[in-house]
Design a protein around this motif. Structure first.
Motif, PDB file in Angstrom:
ATOM      1  N   ILE A 212       0.849  -1.192   0.000  1.00 40.34           N
ATOM      2  CA  ILE A 212       0.000   0.000   0.000  1.00 40.34           C
ATOM      3  C   ILE A 212       0.885   1.242   0.000  1.00 40.34           C
ATOM      4  CG2 ILE A 212      -1.754   1.287   1.275  1.00 40.34           C
ATOM      5  CD1 ILE A 212      -2.716  -1.374   2.399  1.00 40.34           C
ATOM      6  N   ILE A 213       0.737   2.061  -1.021  1.00 38.69           N
ATOM      7  CA  ILE A 213       1.478   3.318  -1.084  1.00 38.69           C
ATOM      8  C   ILE A 213       0.815   4.291  -0.109  1.00 38.69           C
ATOM      9  CG2 ILE A 213       2.100   5.274  -2.555  1.00 38.69           C
ATOM     10  CD1 ILE A 213       2.054   3.270  -4.936  1.00 38.69           C
ATOM     11  N   THR A 214       1.622   4.854   0.815  1.00 44.35           N
ATOM     12  CA  THR A 214       1.041   5.771   1.803  1.00 44.35           C
ATOM     13  C   THR A 214       1.461   7.219   1.566  1.00 44.35           C
ATOM     14  OG1 THR A 214       2.820   5.011   3.243  1.00 44.35           O
ATOM     15  CG2 THR A 214       0.621   4.127   3.667  1.00 44.35           C
ATOM     16  N   ALA A 215       2.552   7.434   0.833  1.00 40.85           N
ATOM     17  CA  ALA A 215       2.965   8.809   0.500  1.00 40.85           C
ATOM     18  C   ALA A 215       3.943   8.750  -0.674  1.00 40.85           C
ATOM     19  CB  ALA A 215       3.640   9.486   1.693  1.00 40.85           C
ATOM     20  N   ALA A 216       4.101   9.903  -1.334  1.00 43.66           N
ATOM     21  CA  ALA A 216       4.993   9.944  -2.506  1.00 43.66           C
ATOM     22  C   ALA A 216       5.654  11.304  -2.631  1.00 43.66           C
ATOM     23  CB  ALA A 216       4.192   9.658  -3.774  1.00 43.66           C
ATOM     24  N   THR A 217       6.883  11.301  -3.135  1.00 45.64           N
ATOM     25  CA  THR A 217       7.559  12.544  -3.514  1.00 45.64           C
ATOM     26  C   THR A 217       7.581  12.596  -5.038  1.00 45.64           C
ATOM     27  OG1 THR A 217       8.893  12.528  -1.518  1.00 45.64           O
ATOM     28  CG2 THR A 217       9.687  13.889  -3.338  1.00 45.64           C
ATOM     29  N   LEU A 218       7.050  13.699  -5.570  1.00 46.57           N
ATOM     30  CA  LEU A 218       6.791  13.802  -7.008  1.00 46.57           C
ATOM     31  C   LEU A 218       7.501  15.011  -7.605  1.00 46.57           C
ATOM     32  CD1 LEU A 218       3.004  13.303  -6.372  1.00 46.57           C
ATOM     33  CD2 LEU A 218       4.483  11.581  -7.430  1.00 46.57           C
ATOM     34  N   LYS A 219       7.742  14.930  -8.913  1.00 48.78           N
ATOM     35  CA  LYS A 219       8.437  16.032  -9.593  1.00 48.78           C
ATOM     36  C   LYS A 219       7.481  17.186  -9.904  1.00 48.78           C
ATOM     37  CE  LYS A 219      11.469  13.006 -12.242  1.00 48.78           C
ATOM     38  NZ  LYS A 219      11.707  12.481 -13.601  1.00 48.78           N
ATOM     39  N   LEU A 220       7.983  18.391  -9.751  1.00 48.28           N
ATOM     40  CA  LEU A 220       7.251  19.564 -10.220  1.00 48.28           C
ATOM     41  C   LEU A 220       8.019  20.199 -11.387  1.00 48.28           C
ATOM     42  CD1 LEU A 220       6.227  21.210  -6.825  1.00 48.28           C
ATOM     43  CD2 LEU A 220       4.901  19.638  -8.260  1.00 48.28           C
ATOM     44  N   PHE A 221       7.317  21.071 -12.105  1.00 51.78           N
ATOM     45  CA  PHE A 221       7.881  21.706 -13.298  1.00 51.78           C
ATOM     46  C   PHE A 221       7.594  23.210 -13.268  1.00 51.78           C
ATOM     47  CE2 PHE A 221       7.360  17.313 -14.168  1.00 51.78           C
ATOM     48  CZ  PHE A 221       8.407  16.975 -15.002  1.00 51.78           C
ATOM     49  N   PRO A 222       8.309  23.967 -14.108  1.00 51.95           N
ATOM     50  CA  PRO A 222       7.957  25.386 -14.229  1.00 51.95           C
ATOM     51  C   PRO A 222       6.506  25.504 -14.689  1.00 51.95           C
ATOM     52  CG  PRO A 222      10.031  24.922 -15.341  1.00 51.95           C
ATOM     53  CD  PRO A 222       9.444  23.595 -14.959  1.00 51.95           C
ATOM     54  N   ARG A 223       5.816  26.504 -14.171  1.00 49.79           N
ATOM     55  CA  ARG A 223       4.394  26.657 -14.490  1.00 49.79           C
ATOM     56  C   ARG A 223       4.235  27.190 -15.923  1.00 49.79           C
ATOM     57  NH1 ARG A 223       0.250  30.146 -13.146  1.00 49.79           N
ATOM     58  NH2 ARG A 223       1.574  31.715 -12.196  1.00 49.79           N
ATOM     59  N   PRO A 224       3.315  26.611 -16.710  1.00 55.77           N
ATOM     60  CA  PRO A 224       3.075  27.178 -18.039  1.00 55.77           C
ATOM     61  C   PRO A 224       2.543  28.612 -17.915  1.00 55.77           C
ATOM     62  CG  PRO A 224       2.022  25.037 -17.810  1.00 55.77           C
ATOM     63  CD  PRO A 224       2.488  25.437 -16.450  1.00 55.77           C
ATOM     64  N   ARG A 225       3.105  29.518 -18.684  1.00 58.02           N
ATOM     65  CA  ARG A 225       2.667  30.927 -18.644  1.00 58.02           C
ATOM     66  C   ARG A 225       1.772  31.237 -19.833  1.00 58.02           C
ATOM     67  NH1 ARG A 225       4.581  32.430 -13.535  1.00 58.02           N
ATOM     68  NH2 ARG A 225       6.367  31.091 -13.288  1.00 58.02           N
ATOM     69  N   GLU A 226       1.960  30.496 -20.894  1.00 56.40           N
ATOM     70  CA  GLU A 226       1.126  30.728 -22.085  1.00 56.40           C
ATOM     71  C   GLU A 226       0.613  29.388 -22.585  1.00 56.40           C
ATOM     72  OE1 GLU A 226       3.146  32.824 -25.208  1.00 56.40           O
ATOM     73  OE2 GLU A 226       3.144  34.708 -24.088  1.00 56.40           O
ATOM     74  N   THR A 227      -0.652  29.369 -22.982  1.00 62.79           N
ATOM     75  CA  THR A 227      -1.247  28.148 -23.529  1.00 62.79           C
ATOM     76  C   THR A 227      -2.032  28.500 -24.783  1.00 62.79           C
ATOM     77  OG1 THR A 227      -1.490  27.270 -21.291  1.00 62.79           O
ATOM     78  CG2 THR A 227      -2.787  26.200 -23.003  1.00 62.79           C
ATOM     79  N   GLU A 228      -1.857  27.742 -25.816  1.00 63.77           N
ATOM     80  CA  GLU A 228      -2.657  27.914 -27.037  1.00 63.77           C
ATOM     81  C   GLU A 228      -3.321  26.578 -27.358  1.00 63.77           C
ATOM     82  OE1 GLU A 228      -3.269  30.699 -28.412  1.00 63.77           O
ATOM     83  OE2 GLU A 228      -1.688  31.978 -27.580  1.00 63.77           O
ATOM     84  N   THR A 229      -4.627  26.634 -27.609  1.00 59.56           N
ATOM     85  CA  THR A 229      -5.380  25.402 -27.831  1.00 59.56           C
ATOM     86  C   THR A 229      -6.172  25.524 -29.129  1.00 59.56           C
ATOM     87  OG1 THR A 229      -5.623  25.254 -25.444  1.00 59.56           O
ATOM     88  CG2 THR A 229      -7.022  23.800 -26.761  1.00 59.56           C
ATOM     89  N   ALA A 230      -6.067  24.513 -29.971  1.00 61.25           N
ATOM     90  CA  ALA A 230      -6.797  24.540 -31.242  1.00 61.25           C
ATOM     91  C   ALA A 230      -7.660  23.298 -31.372  1.00 61.25           C
ATOM     92  CB  ALA A 230      -5.818  24.606 -32.404  1.00 61.25           C
ATOM     93  N   PHE A 231      -8.803  23.454 -32.021  1.00 60.87           N
ATOM     94  CA  PHE A 231      -9.696  22.334 -32.315  1.00 60.87           C
ATOM     95  C   PHE A 231      -9.810  22.254 -33.832  1.00 60.87           C
ATOM     96  CE2 PHE A 231     -13.597  19.912 -32.533  1.00 60.87           C
ATOM     97  CZ  PHE A 231     -13.552  19.110 -31.400  1.00 60.87           C
ATOM     98  N   LEU A 232      -9.388  21.126 -34.406  1.00 62.79           N
ATOM     99  CA  LEU A 232      -9.216  21.059 -35.849  1.00 62.79           C
ATOM    100  C   LEU A 232     -10.043  19.931 -36.464  1.00 62.79           C
ATOM    101  CD1 LEU A 232      -5.329  21.242 -35.559  1.00 62.79           C
ATOM    102  CD2 LEU A 232      -6.870  23.163 -36.017  1.00 62.79           C
ATOM    103  N   GLY A 233     -10.571  20.180 -37.657  1.00 68.52           N
ATOM    104  CA  GLY A 233     -11.325  19.151 -38.377  1.00 68.52           C
ATOM    105  C   GLY A 233     -10.479  18.589 -39.518  1.00 68.52           C
ATOM    106  N   LEU A 234     -10.425  17.250 -39.607  1.00 70.01           N
ATOM    107  CA  LEU A 234      -9.614  16.600 -40.647  1.00 70.01           C
ATOM    108  C   LEU A 234     -10.445  15.516 -41.332  1.00 70.01           C
ATOM    109  CD1 LEU A 234      -7.690  17.038 -37.872  1.00 70.01           C
ATOM    110  CD2 LEU A 234      -5.937  16.396 -39.507  1.00 70.01           C
ATOM    111  N   SER A 235     -10.078  15.204 -42.574  1.00 68.87           N
ATOM    112  CA  SER A 235     -10.899  14.202 -43.260  1.00 68.87           C
ATOM    113  C   SER A 235     -10.294  12.807 -43.222  1.00 68.87           C
ATOM    114  CB  SER A 235     -11.198  14.631 -44.700  1.00 68.87           C
ATOM    115  OG  SER A 235     -10.015  14.983 -45.338  1.00 68.87           O
ATOM    116  N   ARG A 236      -8.975  12.702 -43.029  1.00 71.35           N
ATOM    117  CA  ARG A 236      -8.372  11.368 -43.092  1.00 71.35           C
ATOM    118  C   ARG A 236      -7.467  11.112 -41.888  1.00 71.35           C
ATOM    119  NH1 ARG A 236      -5.148   9.718 -47.551  1.00 71.35           N
ATOM    120  NH2 ARG A 236      -3.782  11.327 -46.736  1.00 71.35           N
ATOM    121  N   LEU A 237      -7.456   9.861 -41.439  1.00 73.04           N
ATOM    122  CA  LEU A 237      -6.601   9.489 -40.305  1.00 73.04           C
ATOM    123  C   LEU A 237      -5.123   9.695 -40.615  1.00 73.04           C
ATOM    124  CD1 LEU A 237      -7.899   6.189 -38.715  1.00 73.04           C
ATOM    125  CD2 LEU A 237      -7.270   8.286 -37.522  1.00 73.04           C
TER     126      LEU A 237
END
Ligand code: FAD
Ligand code: ZN
Length: 468
Positions: A212-237
């Motif tokens: 049973i895992i009771t605790a963990a030490t985990l990695k952190l990273f620099p916080r993202p300051r900018e995010t760009e998100t796109a939703f795209l339509g495509l016809s072929r896999l």
């Protein structure tokens, strides 16, 4: 069948467990009990002699010691959002839930680490990191309910694996209670540690079968300051995969998400998830949710994304698309991806798969599986979505006659294996994929797994009936 002397010892053990955890650590309210017994999908209705929620590692260790001596099975449980029945208890055992062990023990921004008790909800770990101007990247649909101990035990993946890796890659140290009640105090926070076998990796993805895992030490990273998100339509896999290679090569580490959704998936989100709107005017057979982030500002992230998309449109890969212009719109786009899960629950029995193949084989896998399913089961309908950037597809075949679902399941898995893939990419084995495991792991690998299990849990009390 227990003898009456064994039954008396066992009842006595349950009484001692109750006194270890105290009244606050016992779940007896019948209305509360259900969620510890039945899994998230409602597929596995278990049973348990007792549900306990210890408040400390010492209590977990003492409960496990009593269970070990009395041969009472222990079923470790986190947020109970697992999708393979891994936390489902059986009638002769106890549920040991970690929910009360939910303290963030330390955040160390200079070392880029966080140490948390196993019962911390994933979203709380993310928030604690953010409060220290740091970033914990593990992110998945169940993050408001699942616990970090469950994430570790299933080696959860989610939507940011492409950039940051899965839970295993985010872990530096673990504290674990072994099946005899002894405790590995391994909350180390170093990044380099080549001191023999790295034992934490046995418990990460171990689905509670080794301890049973009771605790963990985990990695952190620099916080993202900018995010760009796109939703795209495509016809072929094939175009989806070309777009993936194009955007990854052009943006490197800035590409943090690349999610595939078929039209059927978008329709499910529209039909079943409240408030979801179709981001694009026309219908497309395939959609990609593409996200880029940067931990710096003023790096021209928007321009970089626009350039990738312009080139992709000019070469005919992408038919249409929208880039989120606000955080609210960004969340709306992600709602389509997250909302389709609600639709799946309404489709009835299905052949469900969480598979991975080499990234360059994704299009081939979906094409071959779709052809095989529709040919074998006329009238069936398939749904593919998932973390294409990791080669991880959540593949579902609906409308297959119930009696044929096992055969359909094996047929799809055989295609995966033929392409060098895995039959469980991120959800684990639990109960539901045990049969698959014996078909697809080599006898030698299974034997080594059994020997490890026997070495750590000779009495077979820790989450029995799961994985092996
Ligand atoms: P549980 O379900 O409680 O347990 C899972 C397994 O871990 C069981 O075998 C249990 O015995 C064991 N376990 C739990 N806690 C401990 C502990 N402290 N010590 C030892 N063993 C323990 N998964 C993904 O990987 N990626 C996704 O994108 C994703 N999306 C999801 C979306 C939704 C809507 C839902 C419902 C689930 C999703 N999942 C996903 C599956 C699930 O959320 C993950 O598997 C999660 O990591 C399980 O965490 P939990 O705390 O709920 O664990
Ligand atoms: Zn997933």
């Amino acid at each position: 069948m227990m003898t009456s002397a064994e039954a008396a010892t066992s009842e006595d053990a349950l009484d001692r467990i109750k006194s270890v955890v105290g009244p606050k650590g016992i779940v007896s309210d019948p209305e509360q009990l259900g969620r510890y017994i039945e899994d998230w999908h409602g597929l596995y209705a278990g049973a348990a002699r007792l549900v306990v929620l210890p408040a400390s590692t010492a209590e977990v260790a003492e409960v496990v010691r009593i269970c070990s001596a009395a041969r009472i099975p222990v079923f470790p449980q986190g947020g109970h959002t697992g999708l393979c029945g891994g936390a489902t208890p059986s009638a002769n055992g106890i549920v040991l839930g970690l929910a009360r062990m939910n303290r963030i023990l330390s955040v160390d921004p200079a070392n880029f680490t966080i140490t948390a008790q196993a019962g911390c909800i994933l979203a709380e770990v993310q928030r604690a990191a953010q409060a220290a101007d740091r970033f914990f990247p593990l992110s998945l649909g169940a993050e408001g309910t699942c616990q970090i101990g469950g994430n570790l035990s299933t080696n959860a993946g989610g939507t940011a694996v492409l950039r940051y890796g899965s839970t295993r890659d985010l872990t530096l140290g673990l504290e674990v209670v072994l099946p005899d009640g002894s405790v590995i105090e391994g909350l180390r926070s170093v990044r380099k540690d080549n001191t023999g076998y790295d034992l934490k990796h046995l418990f990460i993805g171990g689905e509670g079968t080794l301890g049973i895992i009771t605790a963990a030490t985990l990695k952190l990273f620099p916080r993202p300051r900018e995010t760009e998100t796109a939703f795209l339509g495509l016809s072929r896999l094939d175009d989806v995969m070309t777009l993936f290679a194009r955007s990854r090569a052009a943006s490197g580490d800035q590409l943090t998400g690349f999610e595939l959704i078929s039209r059927y998936g978008v329709q499910m989100a529209l039909d079943y998830a409240p408030g979801v709107r179709d981001p694009l005017d026309a219908h497309h057979p395939w959609y990609v949710l593409l996200e880029m982030t940067s931990s710096q500002t003023g790096t021209g992230l928007r321009t970089a994304m626009e350039q990738i998309l312009e080139e992709a449109m000019a070469s005919g890969e992408v038919q249409d698309g929208v880039i989120a212009s606000s955080d609210a719109q960004r969340r709306e786009l992600w709602r389509v991806r997250e909302g389709l899960i609600m639709g799946i629950r309404h489709q009835g029995a299905a052949s469900k798969h969480d598979v991975s193949v080499p990234v360059d084989q994704v299009a081939r896998f979906i094409t071959e599986a779709d052809a095989a399913v529709v040919r074998s089961y006329p009238g069936s309908r398939t749904l593919s979505f998932g973390h294409v950037g990791d080669g991880n597809i959540h593949y579902n075949a609906f409308g297959v006659p119930e009696a044929d679902i096992p055969a359909c399941h094996d047929m799809v898995n055989d295609i995966v294996l033929g392409l060098g893939g895995s039959i469980s990419a991120e959800h684990g084995i639990g109960i539901s994929k045990r049969h698959d495991l014996t078909r697809y792991k080599s006898p030698l690998e299974l034997d080594v797994m059994r020997r490890i299990k026997a070495a750590l849990d000779p009495a077979q009390i820790m989450n029995p009936g799961k994985v092996l």
